[in-house]
Structure formats: C-alpha cells, structure tokens
Enzyme design. Structure first.
Site, PDB file in Angstrom:
ATOM      1  N   ALA A 157     -95.808 -26.260  34.664  1.00  0.00           N
ATOM      2  CA  ALA A 157     -96.752 -25.002  35.032  1.00  0.00           C
ATOM      3  C   ALA A 157     -97.786 -25.151  36.313  1.00  0.00           C
ATOM      4  CB  ALA A 157     -97.341 -24.301  33.927  1.00  0.00           C
ATOM      5  N   LYS A 158     -97.773 -24.136  36.896  1.00  0.00           N
ATOM      6  CA  LYS A 158     -98.952 -24.156  37.861  1.00  0.00           C
ATOM      7  C   LYS A 158    -100.019 -23.328  37.268  1.00  0.00           C
ATOM      8  CE  LYS A 158     -99.780 -23.775  42.835  1.00  0.00           C
ATOM      9  NZ  LYS A 158     -99.990 -25.178  43.254  1.00  0.00           N
ATOM     10  N   ALA A 159    -100.668 -24.487  36.234  1.00  0.00           N
ATOM     11  CA  ALA A 159    -101.718 -23.912  35.326  1.00  0.00           C
ATOM     12  C   ALA A 159    -103.148 -24.103  35.895  1.00  0.00           C
ATOM     13  CB  ALA A 159    -101.482 -24.054  33.924  1.00  0.00           C
TER      14      ALA A 159
END
Length: 289
Positions: A157-159
């Site tokens: 995830a690009k969290a």
C-alpha cells in the site's frame, strides 16, 4: 506558484467539487491525522497527459483496501477529478497528488469504521525532485531505519503511515548534505531510497532489489520494461549492502524522482555513466510521447 502549500491561488478537488485552494481544509479531529489512516498517489502530468494515470488511480483504491477502507469514488471518477483539477488550474506540466483518508466522524479512537472516507486531488508545478542531480548524480546517506517486514505492515500500500521513517531518514540525510538516504530492509538487504526505487549496473547488466517488502513503483516497472526492450539483462533479486562496492552505476526511479543518477551512497561511489543517462533519456521520451 510560491508560498506555503496552504497559502496559494488555485483550485483543489475535494469530495466531488472544486474549492478554493485556501479553503481546502479538514477538521483537527480527522482520524487520519491521529492514526495515519490515509493513502495517496504522486503523479506527473506531461503535456496535458498524466503518465500511467489510470494505473495510479487503481493503485490508490487498492491501497485503501489494504488498510481497510473503501474510497467512495470509482477509478473513472478519480480520473475525471484529476482532469478537472488540471483544467481549473491551467496546468499541462504538473505534479498531481490524490489523497484519500478517514475523516472526522462518530469515532475518535483506533477503530473508525463509522467515519466518512474523503478524497482530494491537488496539482501544482514542480521541477526536478533532486535538483541538478540528474546531471551530477545524487548523494545518498545510509539510513539507520529499515523497511519493516510485510508481516507487520501492508507493504504493497502507498499509505501515509509507512513514510514516517522515510521522513526521518531524509531529514538525517539532508543534515549531512545528502539528497536522500538508502534504506535496507528488515533482513539487511538493500531496499530503496525514502521515496524512490533503486537500480545498479555492472558489466552491462542491471540489478535491482526484489520488491517483496516495499512498493513496486510504477516508474520502476516502466524502467524494467524499457531496459528489457533494449535487450539489457535485469536481475530482480536480493542485494547485500557489501555488493555496492562492485557496482559501476546507480540510479533512482520514481514519479517525483523520474530517473535520477546516483553518484555516491555513503562511502561507495558510482559513475554517472551511459546506461543511467540513456535510460533517463528513454524514460523522458516515453512520458512525453
């Protein structure tokens, strides 16, 4: 465009409508501010077209699902929002930031299932991420922080929360006069820079860390494809830090970084060589095609 990012002219798309830049605000009790329940994308628009824009929108939705929420807008609606922002601000070459987060609502603890999910898209002019490093080569520090195991975080995830140690690493690097920092992973393998993937070259072949505990960047994927189309052998594998001494060239890839040669990592030095410069040129041609 000048001034702080909160004090500019222009429009930002928020929750289905364009609002004045200075009015694009959220409440102090937004869940994302306290618990990092936020995902985002960084994209570049070249000549009016966002490179791999739809891929970015699809990844944004996947990232949200990985941290347990659903963005209430389809990929098509996110794409339309980005187009509206670019048009409203009169931009054809720009950086585009889409961000989704859990907002303020009935919950203000770790759990936040009842809180609304919000989405915003902004765009602005942004030049080279590493300044003149595209010609001279970036200088990287070695971070003390490691990318964690995928058993502890949703590493695909690009969290927002996953970037905390990246911010700390980059601040430490800048304090030493470096542009960025190289991070190892939890096993001690070479991983990535704080906001970019990394490649190495030796004897005409390319080596890049296997993205099994960090983001497999869209720019990284594009560069691997470009290299293989040229007939260059690309090894996606685990790389030990002591191997850096034997590599001849090095470069970073990312939406912000694009393709940026690296001249030094700690005490290891690399030439800004023909392969790095060639792939940078090929990438530039592709995104502006």
């Amino acid at each position: 465009m000048s001034g702080g990012y909160d004090d500019r002219d222009g429009k930002i798309w928020m929750d289905g409508q364009l609002v004045e830049w200075r009015d694009a605000k959220v409440h102090i009790l937004s869940h994302a501010l306290h618990y990092a329940s936020s995902v985002f994308e960084g994209e570049r628009c070249y000549g009016g077209t966002i490179f791999r824009g739809r891929d970015h929108s699809e990844r944004l939705r996947r990232s949200a699902e990985l941290i347990d929420f659903e963005i209430p807008y389809s990929v098509d609606e996110i794409e339309a929002a980005k187009a509206d922002v670019l048009a409203a601000n009169g931009l054809s070459d720009a950086y585009v930031r889409a961000v989704a987060w859990r907002g303020a609502g009935p919950d203000m603890g770790v759990a936040s299932a009842r809180n609304p999910v919000r989405l915003a898209v902004a765009a602005w002019e942004w030049g080279a991420y590493y300044g003149d490093a595209k010609t001279s080569g970036a200088k990287l520090d070695l971070s003390k922080w490691k990318r964690p195991s995928p058993e502890t975080i949703p590493s695909a995830a690009k969290a927002a929360g996953l970037y905390m140690i990246c911010t700390m690493s980059k601040h430490a690097a800048e304090a030493k006069g470096c542009s960025d920092a190289l991070m190892l992973d939890y096993r001690g393998y070479v991983a990535e820079a704080t906001g970019a993937n990394i490649f190495f070259a030796k004897d005409g072949e390319v080596h890049t860390p296997l993205p099994d505990c960090f983001l497999n960047g869209l720019t990284r994927q594009t560069v691997v494809e470009l290299l293989r189309e040229q007939g260059v052998t690309v090894h996606e594998r685990h790389i030990m830090p002591e191997e850096l001494e034997g590599f001849q060239q090095c470069w970073l890839t990312g939406t912000a970084a694009e393709v940026t040669p690296v001249g030094q990592i700690g005490d290891f030095r690399f030439e800004v060589g023909s392969l790095a410069l060639d792939i940078a040129t090929r990438y530039e041609r592709l995104v502006r095609a």
